[in-house]
Design a protein around this motif. Structure first.
Motif, PDB file in Angstrom:
ATOM      1  N   ASP A  83      -5.412   4.478   0.738  1.00  0.00           N
ATOM      2  CA  ASP A  83      -5.250   3.671   2.262  1.00  0.00           C
ATOM      3  C   ASP A  83      -6.085   2.432   2.237  1.00  0.00           C
ATOM      4  OD1 ASP A  83      -3.683   5.599   3.329  1.00  0.00           O
ATOM      5  OD2 ASP A  83      -5.566   7.145   3.947  1.00  0.00           O
ATOM      6  N   ALA A  86      -3.920  -0.185   0.299  1.00  0.00           N
ATOM      7  CA  ALA A  86      -2.511  -0.204   0.091  1.00  0.00           C
ATOM      8  C   ALA A  86      -1.905   0.147  -1.241  1.00  0.00           C
ATOM      9  CB  ALA A  86      -1.937  -1.373   0.845  1.00  0.00           C
ATOM     10  N   GLU A 141       5.620   6.841   7.434  1.00  0.00           N
ATOM     11  CA  GLU A 141       6.052   5.740   7.455  1.00  0.00           C
ATOM     12  C   GLU A 141       7.860   5.275   7.330  1.00  0.00           C
ATOM     13  OE1 GLU A 141       4.440   3.547   3.897  1.00  0.00           O
ATOM     14  OE2 GLU A 141       2.538   3.850   4.490  1.00  0.00           O
ATOM     15  N   GLU A 212       5.872  -0.214  -0.222  1.00  0.00           N
ATOM     16  CA  GLU A 212       4.411  -0.110   0.637  1.00  0.00           C
ATOM     17  C   GLU A 212       4.274  -0.751   1.593  1.00  0.00           C
ATOM     18  OE1 GLU A 212       1.288   1.891   0.414  1.00  0.00           O
ATOM     19  OE2 GLU A 212       1.570   1.598  -1.732  1.00  0.00           O
ATOM     20  N   ALA A 214       1.877   0.044   4.259  1.00  0.00           N
ATOM     21  CA  ALA A 214       0.391  -0.221   4.525  1.00  0.00           C
ATOM     22  C   ALA A 214      -0.204  -1.441   4.218  1.00  0.00           C
ATOM     23  CB  ALA A 214      -0.499   0.995   3.794  1.00  0.00           C
ATOM     24  N   ARG A 215      -1.335  -1.830   4.986  1.00  0.00           N
ATOM     25  CA  ARG A 215      -2.077  -3.112   4.843  1.00  0.00           C
ATOM     26  C   ARG A 215      -3.352  -2.513   4.344  1.00  0.00           C
ATOM     27  NH1 ARG A 215      -2.012  -5.097  10.808  1.00  0.00           N
ATOM     28  NH2 ARG A 215      -2.667  -3.044  11.103  1.00  0.00           N
ATOM     29  N   SER A 365      -2.998   4.991  10.059  1.00  0.00           N
ATOM     30  CA  SER A 365      -3.983   4.034   9.016  1.00  0.00           C
ATOM     31  C   SER A 365      -4.449   4.936   8.185  1.00  0.00           C
ATOM     32  CB  SER A 365      -5.085   3.306   9.868  1.00  0.00           C
ATOM     33  OG  SER A 365      -5.969   4.140  10.497  1.00  0.00           O
TER      34      SER A 365
END
Length: 441
Positions: A83, A86, A141, A212, A214-215, A365
């Protein structure tokens, strides 16, 4: 699979080919559980690798238990690391390569080959479990919140089709080899290569098409050390106190997944010891369960989105209780076939519902971290369930009927805990946690 109904279930910017690739990963890895853990290599390990020694079954279950323990301890920390950086796809790629390579290594295990069989089964199952957790973390997502059950069901149903394909290819190889009079040492290793090959080929699209989203929340790319993993596991569990409904789901999952673990790992043993099924009947039984599970996961996903995750899971747990009672009282093959069909329907739908509920309750997140906690719960269940069954049969001089009846207790307890889960409150807690998260973190 692509079409208007799919597009309407997906988040903005998500292409149908991404969901197809995501579901194809379930297709890819299901052959591992079907062939290695359930239908082929488990019996080969006991009868050939360990030579039917008195400790052979214990060695098999101990190797699996150790692999589950490793996953329980490592996955929350790995999830939090993925997480923060990312890096879900990177972790998924590493686990996929590890499982494929270790499954192929099982082909080297012949009589007395514990030196390769035990490490390979531990590594392959650890990597499989990590991949299963990470691929699940992509679900929120991809799917809109109101369609998590439906999209999760697509993946699970596709997975069972993959399991049946790999098992079918393996059985064709086995039947041909047996007809030619060849021993198991000549054809079982080839089934391991088939399983590894199907996994490798079918997993490729996920790395080509799945994004992908996620940041990164932290710099650096190194994997956490063991101490960091242990600290993260403790921190993740402490943090889950702020999400009481998710924590209840974890506890519920430990119990009902323990029951499912018994069915997955010991149904063939029960069919052999109690119902006196032949090997052909047992193989056919595995196909029946997979067909019913695929149908259950696909169709029940739509029902789940309509009636709600908790009600859907509750319905499947009641189905599991009915299945246990039918299996316990069955005295003819017909009764056991009915129980197996119910088990298949409940298996796909209950596992899909648990994944969808986790996705609904997890803060956006922290998806990989919360799915890692879910993996922790399910792997703990994979130790508790079969071990309990084994202890009951050992204490009752091999009474497998009491063993299966004791499994029903897990589903009853899981159902009782599930009644306390408030999905609306849990989703609100997750959304509130995201609203309080500093921007850019």
């Amino acid at each position: 699979m692509p079409g208007p109904s799919m597009r309407g279930a997906l988040n903005p910017g998500v292409r149908p080919r991404e969901v197809f690739a995501w579901a194809l990963y379930d297709f890819a890895n299901s052959g591992y559980t079907t062939v290695v853990l359930t239908a082929v290599f488990n019996a080969y390990f006991v009868g050939v690798v360990a030579g039917n020694a008195s400790w052979a079954t214990l060695a098999w279950t101990a190797a699996l238990s150790l692999s589950y323990l490793i996953v329980m301890l490592a996955m929350p920390g790995l999830g939090a690391w993925a997480d923060a950086r990312a890096a879900k796809k990177r972790l998924l790629a590493a686990s996929t390569v590890g499982c494929v390579a270790a499954t192929a290594a099982l082909a080297l295990a012949g009589p007395g080959g514990l030196w390769i069989a035990v490490p390979a089964i531990i590594v392959s199952n650890v990597c499989f479990s990590i991949g299963e957790s990470v691929i699940a973390a992509f679900l929120p997502e991809l799917a809109r919140p109101q369609y998590l059950g439906r999209v999760s069901g697509w993946g699970w149903s596709f997975g069972y089709v993959g399991g049946m394909l790999t098992l079918g290819l393996s059985l064709a190889l086995v039947i041909g080899a047996q007809a030619a009079g060849r021993p198991a040492t000549e054809f079982v290793p080839w089934t391991m290569l088939v399983t590894a090959g199907v996994f490798a080929v079918a997993a490729m699209p996920v790395f080509l098409f799945l994004r992908e989203r996620a940041r990164p929340a932290a710099l650096g790319g190194g994997a956490p050390d063991f101490g960091a993993v242990m600290r993260q596991l403790a921190a993740s569990w402490r943090d889950s106190r702020a999400f009481p409904d998710f924590r209840l789901l974890l506890i519920c999952g430990v119990f009902y997944q323990a029951g499912i673990a018994v069915v997955i790992t010991l149904a063939a043993v029960y069919a052999d010891q109690v119902m006196k099924f032949s090997q052909t009947q047992i193989m056919t039984l595995v196909f029946l369960v997979n067909i019913a599970a695929a149908a259950g996961a696909f169709t029940f996903g739509f029902v789940e989105d309509r009636i709600g995750h908790r009600r859907a899971l509750a319905a499947t747990l009641m189905g599991w209780i009915v299945m246990v009672l039918i299996a316990f009282f069955a005295r003819s093959p017909a009764g056991f076939w009915v129980a197996a069909a119910i088990a298949g329907l409940c298996m796909g739908s209950s596992q899909s519902a648990g994944r969808a509920m986790t996705g609904a309750l997890a803060p956006v997140s922290r998806l990989a971290e919360f799915f890692a906690l879910w993996t922790f719960a399910t792997r703990l269940a994979s130790i508790i369930g079969p071990l309990t069954y084994g202890l009951v049969t050992w204490a009752t001089a091999g009474n497998h009927r009491l063993g299966i009846l004791s499994t029903g207790v897990f589903f009853v307890i899981g159902l009782a805990i599930l009644r306390r889960v408030d999905m609306a409150r849990g989703v609100a807690r997750g959304q509130a946690a995201e609203a309080l998260r500093p921007s850019g973190s």
